[in-house]
Design an enzyme around this catalytic site. Structure first.
Site, PDB file in Angstrom:
ATOM      1  N   GLY A  17     -10.930  -8.417   7.545  1.00 17.86           N
ATOM      2  CA  GLY A  17     -11.970  -7.395   7.481  1.00 17.86           C
ATOM      3  C   GLY A  17     -12.813  -7.630   6.224  1.00 17.86           C
ATOM      4  N   GLY A  54     -22.082   3.501   7.542  1.00 17.77           N
ATOM      5  CA  GLY A  54     -22.728   2.595   6.621  1.00 17.77           C
ATOM      6  C   GLY A  54     -21.936   2.376   5.352  1.00 17.77           C
ATOM      7  N   GLU A 120     -25.250  11.373   4.229  1.00 12.95           N
ATOM      8  CA  GLU A 120     -23.952  11.662   4.834  1.00 12.95           C
ATOM      9  C   GLU A 120     -23.291  12.820   4.124  1.00 12.95           C
ATOM     10  OE1 GLU A 120     -21.278   8.447   5.523  1.00 12.95           O
ATOM     11  OE2 GLU A 120     -22.457   7.704   7.201  1.00 12.95           O
ATOM     12  N   HIS A 248     -10.780  12.287  10.665  1.00  8.04           N
ATOM     13  CA  HIS A 248     -12.219  12.386  10.926  1.00  8.04           C
ATOM     14  C   HIS A 248     -12.431  13.592  11.820  1.00  8.04           C
ATOM     15  CE1 HIS A 248     -16.296  11.507  12.102  1.00  8.04           C
ATOM     16  NE2 HIS A 248     -16.331  10.571  11.176  1.00  8.04           N
ATOM     17  N   ARG A 294     -14.819  16.306   4.606  1.00  8.80           N
ATOM     18  CA  ARG A 294     -14.109  16.095   5.864  1.00  8.80           C
ATOM     19  C   ARG A 294     -12.891  16.991   6.074  1.00  8.80           C
ATOM     20  NH1 ARG A 294     -14.281   9.582   6.434  1.00  8.80           N
ATOM     21  NH2 ARG A 294     -16.400   9.601   7.250  1.00  8.80           N
ATOM     22  N   HIS A 355      -8.017   8.930  10.500  1.00  8.45           N
ATOM     23  CA  HIS A 355      -9.148   8.035  10.296  1.00  8.45           C
ATOM     24  C   HIS A 355      -8.936   7.056   9.148  1.00  8.45           C
ATOM     25  CE1 HIS A 355     -13.249   6.751  10.595  1.00  8.45           C
ATOM     26  NE2 HIS A 355     -13.602   7.227   9.412  1.00  8.45           N
ATOM     27  N   GLU A 379      -8.380  -0.975   2.599  1.00  6.54           N
ATOM     28  CA  GLU A 379      -7.705   0.285   2.956  1.00  6.54           C
ATOM     29  C   GLU A 379      -6.208   0.283   2.674  1.00  6.54           C
ATOM     30  OE1 GLU A 379      -9.088   1.942   6.616  1.00  6.54           O
ATOM     31  OE2 GLU A 379      -7.490   3.436   6.666  1.00  6.54           O
ATOM     32  N   ARG A 390     -11.370  11.000   0.733  1.00 13.36           N
ATOM     33  CA  ARG A 390     -12.383   9.956   0.573  1.00 13.36           C
ATOM     34  C   ARG A 390     -13.783  10.487   0.858  1.00 13.36           C
ATOM     35  NH1 ARG A 390     -14.336   5.572   4.755  1.00 13.36           N
ATOM     36  NH2 ARG A 390     -14.010   7.374   6.094  1.00 13.36           N
ATOM     37  N   SER A 395     -15.459   3.456   1.549  1.00 13.59           N
ATOM     38  CA  SER A 395     -14.294   2.574   1.726  1.00 13.59           C
ATOM     39  C   SER A 395     -14.684   1.118   1.927  1.00 13.59           C
ATOM     40  CB  SER A 395     -13.420   3.049   2.877  1.00 13.59           C
ATOM     41  OG  SER A 395     -14.212   3.400   3.972  1.00 13.59           O
TER      42      SER A 395
END
Ligand SMILES: Cc1cc2nc3c(=O)[nH]c(=O)nc-3n(C[C@H](O)[C@H](O)[C@H](O)COP(=O)(O)OP(=O)(O)OC[C@H]3O[C@@H](n4cnc5c(N)ncnc54)[C@H](O)[C@@H]3O)c2cc1C
Length: 523
Positions: A17, A54, A120, A248, A294, A355, A379, A390, A395
């Site tokens: 990743g 993003g 966001e 999430h 969140r 999430h 992560e 977070r 991340s």
């Protein structure tokens, strides 16, 4: 076919990743010989690939201090300020240098050529660089394309790391006991041949991503079974903050959606959460309304669902925004439409889902874990940036930055050392009599892990639930360990072994911490 194949490298990177590939590319630039491992048949498959919203940049009227404030606020008072400061001061320029210029990620720009920064939840400025709602795909594909063409990076895809190779644990030399414990590579399963091979490395970077798949509802893809957490735990590395699992608020509620994520950027663009009878409710729970952090939004949804006996709530963007929804959220639009939900007119049924793991293998500012020569990034690691929760879109930035920092540190200290005596490390010993695996047993064990985590170690926890969850997981772990010792190894068996270990790490941490904070909420 050589059943006992050995591989050698300066740096073994486990995971492809954003954290793994940024580490691999940076190490290779210093001339180091790198192996990158990925357990999937596609190099791109990862959490990174599925990221929608993003990555944090530096907005117009923005500053590192404003970003620090926002991250600290989301982290609920226990973020590591030193790490947050590094993220805020070095992160946005690295995005520009590494992702935009070097990799060529086409972040969206306005007509005048300036970045089209998105808003966001939890951010005090519009500062999110994005490529519509498929930002992760654009980043991951760009990284893979670039890394594939670098000569001193070798990819082993469809290989699953089983365990980190450590001394003295794996050494046959009794005198190794007097050496400092250290990581010297990994035992890995070649998924295609189902044979175990050995990788010897001077340094290892763990970049295996998250653990969402240990929960019944998750946004994470199938690779997120918590392997890196389990491997590092078995190798004796130090962990922090594992009780802070971020849920999430909005994954698509539909039997065929597989936890498909409805981006928070939608609420950033004005969408509102509503009950099934169309009543917006977030203002009741937070002065920030639908833009609350969140964990607050998740608990609000959970309370509404439990209180009303509903299995989902609605997210309504159609009634509340003037933007071109189809253009801004093309993937979400298409996915919903394929399930007969037209988001230009209809509200979207959503439920919270596991999430992101805010905690992980503890690392310092250079990605060093407590185990010598083992680094971690992304992560699976915990720099402390996320504290108890977070901030959205930080991340991937953390993964990128710590991937690069870990590799830089390795390159700056590498002197060609081989910290192992190869002859003292035994080849993999399979059980004398391997048992065939019964898929029905595996399926049932997974169901037990996932529902135990969801009901007892989920969004709202109680001591009783945690006690029960911990006991059930301990019992299950004993049974799975016993089964693992006799089983013919394949990726399914390895995933299960790692899933139960990681679930237990989370449950133990949650049980040990009696204080509600951020994503760890005890009623
Ligand atoms: C749906 C979704 C949306 C998201 N949106 C955003 C967003 O908008 N912005 C943001 O910043 N973050 C977002 N996140 C979180 C973010 O995507 C991840 O935290 C981040 O991408 C993790 O990167 P990573 O490199 O650490 O791990 P990953 O990208 O998950 O990569 C892990 C790699 O390790 C490999 N691997 C795992 N176990 C093994 C093993 N045993 N052996 C070999 N290989 C192994 C996997 O195959 C994979 O290649 C989102 C996550 C999801 C799921």
């Amino acid at each position: 076919m050589d059943d006992n194949k050995k591989h050698y490298c300066d740096v073994l990177v486990i995971g492809s990743g954003i954290a793994g590939l940024s580490a691999a590319m940076t190490a290779s630039e210093s001339g180091l010989d790198v192996i990158v491992l990925n357990k999937e048949t596609s190099l791109e498959e990862s959490n990174t690939f599925h990221a929608q919203g993003g990555i944090v940049g530096l907005g117009k009227d923005d500053s590192p201090q404003l970003l620090i404030n926002d991250v600290m606020e989301a982290g609920d008072g226990i973020s590591n300020l030193a790490a947050v400061t590094i993220l805020a001061s070095e992160g946005p320029s690295l995005v520009e240098e590494f992702l935009t210029k070097k990799v060529g990620v086409p972040f969206l720009r306005s007509g005048s050529g300036e970045f089209d920064f998105a808003q966001e939840a939890g951010h005090s400025r519009r500062r999110i660089l994005h490529f519509m709602d498929t930002t992760g795909k654009a980043i991951e594909e760009g990284l893979v394309e670039k890394a594939k063409n670098i000569q001193n990076i070798r990819f082993l895809k469809n290989f699953t790391a089983i365990d980190l190779l450590t001394i003295p644990h794996h050494s046959t030399n009794p005198l190794a006991l007097y050496k400092e414990p250290q990581c010297i590579g990994a035992y890995v399963l070649n998924n295609a041949t189902e044979k175990v091979e050995v990788i010897f490395s001077s340094y290892t970077v763990l970049a295996t991503g998250g653990l969402g798949r240990i929960y019944l509802h998750t946004t994470n893809p199938s690779c997120a079974t918590g392997d890196g957490f389990a491997m590092a735990y078995r190798a004796g590395a130090r962990f922090i903050n594992m009780e802070y699992i971020q849920f999430h608020p909005t994954s698509l509620f539909h039997k065929d959606a597989d936890g498909f994520l409805i981006s928070e950027a939608m609420r950033g663009e004005g969408a509102k959460l509503k009950t099934k009878d169309n009543v917006p409710f977030m203002d009741k729970y937070s002065p920030m309304g639908d833009l609350a952090p969140r964990d607050e939004v998740c608990r609000a949804i959970y309370e509404e669902m439990i209180g009303r006996g509903d299995s989902y709530v609605y997210l309504d963007i159609a009634s509340y925004t003037k933007i071109d929804i189809k253009k801004r959220f093309p993937a979400i639009y298409e996915k919903c439409l394929s399930l007969d939900i037209d988001i230009l007119n209809d509200s979207i049924p959503v439920v919270p889902a596991a999430h992101y793991s805010c905690g992980g293998v503890q690392v310092d500012s250079w990605g060093r874990t407590s185990l010598k020569n083992l680094f971690a990034a992304g992560e699976v690691s915990a720099t402390g940036i996320h504290g108890a929760n977070r901030l959205a879109s930080t991340s991937m930035l953390e993964g990128l930055l710590w991937g690069v920092r870990a590799a830089k540190h390795i390159a700056n200290h590498f002197e060609g050392e081989k910290p192992y005596q190869e002859s003292e490390i035994p080849l993999w010993q399979p059980p004398e009599k391997e048992e065939e695996v019964d898929p029905a047993l595996i399926q049932q064990d997974w169901l037990s892990i996932k529902s135990t985590m969801w009901n007892y170690v989920g969004i709202i926890r109680t001591i009783k639930r945690l006690e029960r969850g911990r006991a059930d997981l301990r019992y299950l772990k004993n049974r799975i360990d016993d089964f693992y010792r006799k089983a013919h190894l394949n990726p399914i068996v390895l995933n299960l072994r790692n899933g139960i270990q990681t679930a237990l790490i989370v449950a133990e941490a949650a049980f040990a911490n009696r204080n509600s904070r951020g994503a760890h909420f005890i009623k």
